[in-house]
Motif scaffolding. Structure first.
Motif, PDB file in Angstrom:
ATOM      1  N   UNK A 150      19.414  16.674 -18.504  1.00 51.57           N
ATOM      2  CA  UNK A 150      18.535  17.719 -17.675  1.00 51.57           C
ATOM      3  C   UNK A 150      17.256  17.499 -18.366  1.00 51.57           C
ATOM      4  N   UNK A 151      17.127  17.646 -19.677  1.00 49.01           N
ATOM      5  CA  UNK A 151      16.024  17.729 -20.519  1.00 49.01           C
ATOM      6  C   UNK A 151      14.707  16.723 -20.186  1.00 49.01           C
ATOM      7  N   UNK A 152      15.543  15.464 -20.020  1.00 48.64           N
ATOM      8  CA  UNK A 152      14.620  14.293 -20.095  1.00 48.64           C
ATOM      9  C   UNK A 152      14.090  14.583 -18.278  1.00 48.64           C
ATOM     10  N   UNK A 153      15.040  14.771 -17.439  1.00 50.94           N
ATOM     11  CA  UNK A 153      14.665  14.907 -16.064  1.00 50.94           C
ATOM     12  C   UNK A 153      13.462  16.024 -15.934  1.00 50.94           C
ATOM     13  N   UNK A 154      13.677  17.162 -16.597  1.00 50.04           N
ATOM     14  CA  UNK A 154      12.816  17.981 -16.426  1.00 50.04           C
ATOM     15  C   UNK A 154      11.419  17.478 -17.059  1.00 50.04           C
ATOM     16  N   UNK A 155      11.261  16.908 -18.294  1.00 52.09           N
ATOM     17  CA  UNK A 155      10.062  16.424 -18.747  1.00 52.09           C
ATOM     18  C   UNK A 155       9.451  15.585 -17.785  1.00 52.09           C
ATOM     19  N   UNK A 156      10.210  14.603 -17.296  1.00 49.54           N
ATOM     20  CA  UNK A 156       9.570  13.660 -16.276  1.00 49.54           C
ATOM     21  C   UNK A 156       9.192  14.454 -14.985  1.00 49.54           C
ATOM     22  N   UNK A 157      10.033  15.209 -14.486  1.00 52.20           N
ATOM     23  CA  UNK A 157       9.461  16.157 -13.331  1.00 52.20           C
ATOM     24  C   UNK A 157       8.238  16.868 -13.650  1.00 52.20           C
ATOM     25  N   UNK A 158       7.844  17.428 -14.881  1.00 52.42           N
ATOM     26  CA  UNK A 158       6.808  18.067 -15.271  1.00 52.42           C
ATOM     27  C   UNK A 158       5.512  17.176 -15.306  1.00 52.42           C
ATOM     28  N   UNK A 159       5.688  15.908 -15.800  1.00 54.07           N
ATOM     29  CA  UNK A 159       4.676  14.931 -15.636  1.00 54.07           C
ATOM     30  C   UNK A 159       4.203  14.723 -14.288  1.00 54.07           C
ATOM     31  N   UNK A 160       5.582  14.226 -13.552  1.00 43.30           N
ATOM     32  CA  UNK A 160       5.124  13.990 -12.172  1.00 43.30           C
ATOM     33  C   UNK A 160       4.392  15.093 -11.324  1.00 43.30           C
ATOM     34  N   UNK A 161       4.815  16.268 -11.390  1.00 42.33           N
ATOM     35  CA  UNK A 161       3.966  17.387 -10.707  1.00 42.33           C
ATOM     36  C   UNK A 161       2.851  17.549 -11.225  1.00 42.33           C
ATOM     37  N   UNK A 162       2.249  17.246 -12.460  1.00 38.16           N
ATOM     38  CA  UNK A 162       1.004  17.404 -12.853  1.00 38.16           C
ATOM     39  C   UNK A 162       0.174  16.184 -12.149  1.00 38.16           C
ATOM     40  N   UNK A 163       0.774  15.051 -12.270  1.00 34.35           N
ATOM     41  CA  UNK A 163      -0.036  14.008 -11.603  1.00 34.35           C
ATOM     42  C   UNK A 163      -0.098  14.402 -10.006  1.00 34.35           C
ATOM     43  N   UNK A 164       0.777  14.757  -9.539  1.00 36.65           N
ATOM     44  CA  UNK A 164       0.874  15.043  -8.032  1.00 36.65           C
ATOM     45  C   UNK A 164      -0.176  16.065  -7.550  1.00 36.65           C
ATOM     46  N   UNK A 200       3.972  20.653  -5.546  1.00 41.91           N
ATOM     47  CA  UNK A 200       4.360  19.335  -5.652  1.00 41.91           C
ATOM     48  C   UNK A 200       5.583  19.069  -4.685  1.00 41.91           C
ATOM     49  N   UNK A 201       5.373  18.351  -3.610  1.00 38.26           N
ATOM     50  CA  UNK A 201       6.403  17.921  -3.046  1.00 38.26           C
ATOM     51  C   UNK A 201       7.407  16.846  -3.659  1.00 38.26           C
ATOM     52  N   UNK A 202       6.622  16.038  -4.329  1.00 40.68           N
ATOM     53  CA  UNK A 202       7.143  14.770  -5.167  1.00 40.68           C
ATOM     54  C   UNK A 202       8.240  15.727  -6.265  1.00 40.68           C
ATOM     55  N   UNK A 203       7.752  16.877  -6.732  1.00 38.97           N
ATOM     56  CA  UNK A 203       8.311  17.492  -7.915  1.00 38.97           C
ATOM     57  C   UNK A 203       9.661  18.240  -7.201  1.00 38.97           C
ATOM     58  N   UNK A 204       9.720  18.498  -5.963  1.00 36.59           N
ATOM     59  CA  UNK A 204      10.817  18.851  -5.412  1.00 36.59           C
ATOM     60  C   UNK A 204      11.783  17.994  -4.817  1.00 36.59           C
ATOM     61  N   UNK A 205      11.423  16.781  -4.729  1.00 40.83           N
ATOM     62  CA  UNK A 205      12.362  15.525  -4.499  1.00 40.83           C
ATOM     63  C   UNK A 205      12.976  15.255  -5.817  1.00 40.83           C
ATOM     64  N   UNK A 206      11.946  15.218  -6.821  1.00 39.17           N
ATOM     65  CA  UNK A 206      12.765  14.908  -8.212  1.00 39.17           C
ATOM     66  C   UNK A 206      13.836  15.950  -8.739  1.00 39.17           C
ATOM     67  N   UNK A 207      13.640  17.220  -8.230  1.00 41.07           N
ATOM     68  CA  UNK A 207      14.418  18.197  -8.584  1.00 41.07           C
ATOM     69  C   UNK A 207      15.795  18.027  -8.118  1.00 41.07           C
TER      70      UNK A 207
END
Length: 221
Positions: free
Chosen positions: A77-91, A173-180
């Motif tokens: 869960x922590x790894x996925x949260x960190x990854x989604x934060x990076x993805x949402x910033x990029x997006x 971030x729609x991509x962040x929503x998908x990653x969620x």
């Protein structure tokens, strides 16, 4: 205990800072709103617990034992949260892939606040709401079926659902929503395994499951 609370707050601030590092700028109002909501909400909940249920605060800050499968899922869960934060910033900031309306961003901010409120409701009702999946025999662990537990069996996780949906909407971030969806699937796995533990080891939990049908969302699951 206070030092451990401060350490957790510092960790959260560091995680929030990751948003700005990945975005490459501090000029991101939505990220500041998220940090303010979570920072103020986390401090307020910690202070409330310190006054009204210090034993629960101590339990939540100190994990004496955690099953290997639980450690693995929390780490995932922590790894996925960190990854989604990076993805949402990029997006949302670097590449502007997504376009989310202001009204949906406001909805996202409200969902984040709602997640904090569900954490408060859970801790207010259940003094055994530890961060690790375990039976707290030394604290007289028993089934709690009042308050939000009368409607869903895991109200704090219900709050997590609001959080995982609210954050990408707020940040735009729609991509962040998908990653969620990945984080929610990991969370769902933890719910199922936690219930197996509770039904096997906590007296009265199996009967509680028969009375309260839904785990997280009434009428859905």
């Amino acid at each position: 205990m206070i030092s451990k609370l401060v350490i957790q707050i510092v960790i959260f601030v560091a995680l929030g800072s990751l948003l700005f590092v990945a975005a490459g700028t501090l000029q991101w109002p939505a990220a500041w709103v998220l940090i303010a909501e979570m920072g103020v909400g986390g401090i307020a909940l910690g202070l409330w617990l310190g006054r009204h249920d210090p034993s629960l605060l101590a339990e939540r800050l100190s994990v004496h034992y955690q099953a290997p499968w639980d450690k693995a899922l929390v780490a995932a869960l922590m790894v996925s949260l960190i990854g989604s934060f990076v993805l949402m910033a990029f997006d949302a900031v670097r590449f502007h892939w997504s376009q989310i309306s202001l009204s949906l961003r406001v909805v996202g901010a409200f969902l984040v606040l709602l997640s904090i409120y569900f954490s408060y409701l859970t801790c207010r009702e259940n003094t055994f709401a530890a961060t690790a999946v375990k039976i707290q025999t030394e604290r007289g662990h028993r089934v709690v079926s009042t308050g939000p537990y009368a409607y869903v069996r895991h109200p704090m996780y219900t709050g997590f659902v609001f959080f995982y949906i609210g954050v990408p909407l707020l940040l735009g971030s729609w991509y962040g929503l998908a990653a969620a969806m990945l984080s929610l699937s990991i969370l769902g796995g933890r719910v199922v395994l936690e219930e197996r533990t509770l039904m096997a080891e906590l007296a009265g939990y199996r009967e509680y499951v028969e009375r309260v049908r839904y785990r997280l969302i009434p009428g859905i699951w």
